[in-house]
Enzyme design. Structure first.
Site, PDB file in Angstrom:
ATOM      1  N   GLU A   1       0.873  -1.164   0.000  1.00  0.00           N
ATOM      2  CA  GLU A   1       0.000   0.000   0.000  1.00  0.00           C
ATOM      3  C   GLU A   1       0.916   1.221   0.000  1.00  0.00           C
ATOM      4  O   GLU A   1       1.840   1.303   0.823  1.00  0.00           O
ATOM      5  CB  GLU A   1      -0.876  -0.002   1.262  1.00  0.00           C
ATOM      6  CG  GLU A   1      -1.833   1.163   1.201  1.00  0.00           C
ATOM      7  CD  GLU A   1      -2.778   1.279   2.382  1.00  0.00           C
ATOM      8  OE1 GLU A   1      -2.795   0.404   3.252  1.00  0.00           O
ATOM      9  OE2 GLU A   1      -3.506   2.290   2.397  1.00  0.00           O
TER      10      GLU A   1
ATOM     11  N   ARG B   1       5.564 -12.854   9.461  1.00  0.00           N
ATOM     12  CA  ARG B   1       6.202 -11.558   9.211  1.00  0.00           C
ATOM     13  C   ARG B   1       7.602 -11.587   9.780  1.00  0.00           C
ATOM     14  O   ARG B   1       7.888 -12.309  10.718  1.00  0.00           O
ATOM     15  CB  ARG B   1       5.532 -10.404   9.963  1.00  0.00           C
ATOM     16  CG  ARG B   1       4.124 -10.200   9.939  1.00  0.00           C
ATOM     17  CD  ARG B   1       3.708  -9.081  10.896  1.00  0.00           C
ATOM     18  NE  ARG B   1       4.015  -7.760  10.393  1.00  0.00           N
ATOM     19  CZ  ARG B   1       3.309  -7.132   9.470  1.00  0.00           C
ATOM     20  NH1 ARG B   1       2.260  -7.695   8.922  1.00  0.00           N
ATOM     21  NH2 ARG B   1       3.654  -5.924   9.081  1.00  0.00           N
TER      22      ARG B   1
ATOM     23  N   LYS C   1       4.562   0.654   9.830  1.00  0.00           N
ATOM     24  CA  LYS C   1       4.644   1.891   9.057  1.00  0.00           C
ATOM     25  C   LYS C   1       4.107   3.067   9.861  1.00  0.00           C
ATOM     26  O   LYS C   1       4.609   4.178   9.750  1.00  0.00           O
ATOM     27  CB  LYS C   1       3.854   1.751   7.756  1.00  0.00           C
ATOM     28  CG  LYS C   1       4.684   1.184   6.621  1.00  0.00           C
ATOM     29  CD  LYS C   1       3.953   1.321   5.307  1.00  0.00           C
ATOM     30  CE  LYS C   1       3.186   0.075   4.994  1.00  0.00           C
ATOM     31  NZ  LYS C   1       2.582   0.043   3.675  1.00  0.00           N
TER      32      LYS C   1
HETATM   33  P1  ATP Z   1       1.474  -1.907   8.091  1.00  0.00           P
HETATM   34  O1  ATP Z   1       2.930  -1.694   8.478  1.00  0.00           O
HETATM   35  O2  ATP Z   1       0.706  -0.660   8.058  1.00  0.00           O
HETATM   36  O3  ATP Z   1       0.851  -3.088   8.777  1.00  0.00           O
HETATM   37  P2  ATP Z   1       1.990  -3.526   5.849  1.00  0.00           P
HETATM   38  O4  ATP Z   1       3.339  -3.762   6.399  1.00  0.00           O
HETATM   39  O5  ATP Z   1       0.987  -4.606   5.805  1.00  0.00           O
HETATM   40  O6  ATP Z   1       1.406  -2.297   6.566  1.00  0.00           O
HETATM   41  P3  ATP Z   1       1.785  -3.340   3.002  1.00  0.00           P
HETATM   42  O7  ATP Z   1       2.195  -2.232   2.141  1.00  0.00           O
HETATM   43  O8  ATP Z   1       0.358  -3.728   2.986  1.00  0.00           O
HETATM   44  O9  ATP Z   1       2.213  -2.900   4.438  1.00  0.00           O
HETATM   45  O10 ATP Z   1       2.696  -4.612   2.758  1.00  0.00           O
HETATM   46  C1  ATP Z   1       2.958  -5.110   1.481  1.00  0.00           C
HETATM   47  C2  ATP Z   1       3.332  -6.553   1.589  1.00  0.00           C
HETATM   48  O11 ATP Z   1       4.477  -6.713   2.412  1.00  0.00           O
HETATM   49  C3  ATP Z   1       2.222  -7.364   2.197  1.00  0.00           C
HETATM   50  O12 ATP Z   1       2.053  -8.543   1.431  1.00  0.00           O
HETATM   51  C4  ATP Z   1       2.716  -7.679   3.567  1.00  0.00           C
HETATM   52  O13 ATP Z   1       2.217  -8.907   4.007  1.00  0.00           O
HETATM   53  C5  ATP Z   1       4.231  -7.693   3.391  1.00  0.00           C
HETATM   54  N1  ATP Z   1       4.869  -7.318   4.638  1.00  0.00           N
HETATM   55  C6  ATP Z   1       4.671  -6.202   5.349  1.00  0.00           C
HETATM   56  N2  ATP Z   1       5.393  -6.215   6.480  1.00  0.00           N
HETATM   57  C7  ATP Z   1       6.076  -7.370   6.493  1.00  0.00           C
HETATM   58  C8  ATP Z   1       6.998  -7.976   7.412  1.00  0.00           C
HETATM   59  N3  ATP Z   1       7.356  -7.392   8.540  1.00  0.00           N
HETATM   60  N4  ATP Z   1       7.508  -9.183   7.079  1.00  0.00           N
HETATM   61  C9  ATP Z   1       7.160  -9.774   5.930  1.00  0.00           C
HETATM   62  N5  ATP Z   1       6.307  -9.265   5.036  1.00  0.00           N
HETATM   63  C10 ATP Z   1       5.757  -8.081   5.304  1.00  0.00           C
END
Ligand code: ATP
Ligand code: MG
Length: 576
Positions: free
Chosen positions: A40, A284, A294
């Site tokens: 996003e 994650r 974020k």
């Molecule tokens: P927020 O930090 O607001 O929860 P988000 O990390 O989910 O947002 P996105 O932009 O939706 O942010 O993430 C894009 C992709 O990266 C998604 O498929 C998410 O699952 C993956 N992603 C985000 N954070 C992690 C993480 N810490 N480890 C592995 N994958 C991640």
């Protein structure tokens, strides 16, 4: 990615690869592997995202498939073009390229809207007019079932009429929503008639003022995957409970209409069988001494607690880049942390290990004196300085650097003790030390200014010790130095971990900002670097001997105004 880095891939296999192997063996997707990375655009990417990027793009590479970059842009208020640009730059920097053009969920808003009409027509979605507070109350809890909305049995005609008028802008935000008609008694709250569209009278960075209703993430995401004919939709574990909804939506739309829409978008060749995507979750990435949300990173930026999203202390990819991390070190890190289905916290020392290993092998050596102390070689008797050649790397043949050795030079203040503690291997009065790549010197006299500070050391050199040990005595210590006539001044930014607590998110600590490390940045000016660094290019990495790994700042360093960031110390100084 180059062939050289590809062939280095000896990554251990993991459950997602096993799953793909099975799908390939069973012919489920007719041999296709189509993944996507769906950020996003509401912030910069962080090292957690790198795990997902390496997974999705890596699988596409390993299975000769394709990976899309899709901006999941369904929340216009929080998103921006700045983030879209930064995310693309970061993915490219990591060494990956997406298949075809960049995609946007917003580019599918018409199709996603038409599918909502389809759900309404088949009696699977309804317009609900409960206020947000009422809707929350009707939803029930983890232990109590929800209750049906009084609007659940609206006629299809009324639902169509209201939904079309929602999109025309006739209603205020929050006055109506479109909900999937599933099951208010489901033990899975995500299945209790989730909202799939809400009214938002806002401007969208891609679609302007076309839309007054915006789809919810869960509803838009599975349809976007289906429209791109994704085979494996890989996401993090928090979406596990959303998977039934992902499947419900796709299974309640007509397969023919999904495949027709995919084909119209150019994502389905006529000779390819259309198959719905499958969601699979993985853990994650969490790293200690870091925050990975974020929202929290944005807070640090907005409060000015860091200089921006790309502050070298941030766990963002642009921060790590500016700090001096290389794409190879981050990909290596993502390789070795592996892929699992249970949450865990990775030690930040592992990330630091990956960059040390990369830079030890690849960074040129150089000398930098952080806190200069003048040394005069009293018995230097040549008319002109002597030109010394030092290897740029101890193991690799990448040439030499030249250093003037003359009557005056600088060493680091911390490399001299007037009264040395036991076992001291550096310079002290009356003792000897080797200057790296040059001669053994002995300190004969300490010069002080009027206030008693040491301002100069007078030393003698042993002219027979260039590249060989002095006869009959052992000199243990080796210190670094720079020539006084040709050294260049530089600003050195010593970065350390941003947080002092292993888990800044720990509620017991109160706000995560209470854990900020007050000493995470120390700026040293008036440092002296050896002359070969005059041509250091932005982002070029070096090992400053005995001090650590450094890189020329991407934005602030230029010839004549050198700025180096400390990427990482030579050894882990945090483990006790
Ligand atoms: P927020 O930090 O607001 O929860 P988000 O990390 O989910 O947002 P996105 O932009 O939706 O942010 O993430 C894009 C992709 O990266 C998604 O498929 C998410 O699952 C993956 N992603 C985000 N954070 C992690 C993480 N810490 N480890 C592995 N994958 C991640
Ligand atoms: Mg997300």
């Amino acid at each position: 990615m180059t062939d050289a880095t590809k062939s280095e891939h000896t990554t251990p296999s993991h459950f997602i690869r096993h799953l793909i192997d099975q799908d390939l063996a069973s012919g489920k997707h007719d041999g296709r592997v189509q993944t996507r990375f769906p950020p996003e655009p509401n912030g910069f990417l962080h090292i957690g995202h790198a795990k997902s990027i390496c997974l999705n793009f890596g699988l596409a590479e390993q299975y000769s498939g394709a990976c899309n970059l899709r901006f999941d842009d369904t929340n216009p208020e929080k998103e921006s073009q700045e983030f879209i640009n930064a995310i693309q730059a970061d993915v490219n920097w990591l060494g990956f390229s997406w298949s075809g053009d960049v995609r946007y969920t917003s580019a599918y808003f018409q199709q996603i809207f038409d599918f909502a009409l389809q759900l309404i027509r088949s009696g699977k979605a309804y317009v609900c007019s409960l206020t947000p507070e009422q809707a929350r109350e009707y939803r029930g809890t983890l232990t109590e079932p929800g209750r049906n909305s009084p609007y659940r049995d609206r006629s299809i005609e009324d639902n169509l009429d209201l939904f079309l008028r929602m999109q025309k802008g006739e209603f205020a935000d929050g006055s109506h929503s479109l909900r999937a008609k599933i099951d208010m008694a489901s033990p899975n709250i995500n299945m209790r008639d989730p909202v799939i569209y809400r009214i938002r009278n806002v401007h969208h960075h891609q679609t302007g003022d076309t839309w007054k209703v915006y789809p919810m993430y869960d509803y838009a995401h599975c349809i976007s995957d289906a429209l791109e004919h994704v085979t494996h939709s890989l996401c993090t574990l928090e979406f596990e409970d959303h998977r039934p909804l992902y499947d419900w939506i796709l299974n309640n739309l007509s397969l023919d209409s999904l495949s027709a829409a995919a084909s119209e978008l150019g994502n389905l060749d006529s000779d390819v069988r259309y198959v719905l995507p499958q969601q699979t979750e993985f853990a994650r990435l969490n790293i200690n001494y870091n925050v990975m949300s974020k929202r929290k990173l944005k807070e640090l930026v907005e409060l000015g607690l860091v200089t921006g999203w790309d502050d070298p202390r941030m766990p963002t990819l642009s921060g790590l880049r500016r700090r001096g991390y290389t794409p190879a070190s981050i990909r290596k890190f993502c390789d070795i942390i592996g892929m699992s289905r249970s949450e865990s916290v990775v030690d930040v020392a592992m990330l630091e290990h990956c960059i040390r290993e990369d830079l030890d092998e690849n960074a040129a050596r150089a000398m930098c004196v952080l806190r200069p102390l003048k040394v005069t070689i009293t018995n230097f008797d040549k008319a002109a300085p002597e030109l010394l050649q030092l290897p740029r790397h101890p193991k690799k043949e990448i040439g030499n650097r030249e250093m003037n050795f003359g009557r005056e030079l600088y060493i680091d203040r911390t490399d001299f003790e007037e009264v040395p503690p036991p076992g001291y291997k550096r310079l002290s009065l009356g003792e000897e030390v080797r200057l790296r790549g040059a001669y053994v010197i002995r300190c004969e006299e300490v010069i002080r200014n009027a206030t008693g500070d040491i301002v100069e050391l007078r030393c003698s050199m042993d002219t027979a010790t260039l590249g060989q040990n002095p006869v009959g005595r052992k000199v243990k210590g080796v210190i670094h130095w720079v020539p006084s006539d040709t050294a260049l001044t530089a600003e050195i930014r010593i970065y350390d971990r941003l947080f002092v607590d292993a888990n800044p998110d720990d509620k017991a600590l109160g706000d995560f900002k209470n854990s900020l490390n007050p000493d995470s940045l120390q700026v040293l000016t008036g440092c002296l670097v050896e002359p070969s660094l005059g041509s250091a290019q932005p982002e070029e990495c070096f090992q400053f001997e005995r001090e650590g790994y450094f890189c020329a700042d991407r934005f602030d360093s230029r010839p004549g105004a050198l700025v180096f960031n400390r990427t990482v110390s030579l050894r882990d100084s945090w483990t006790k």
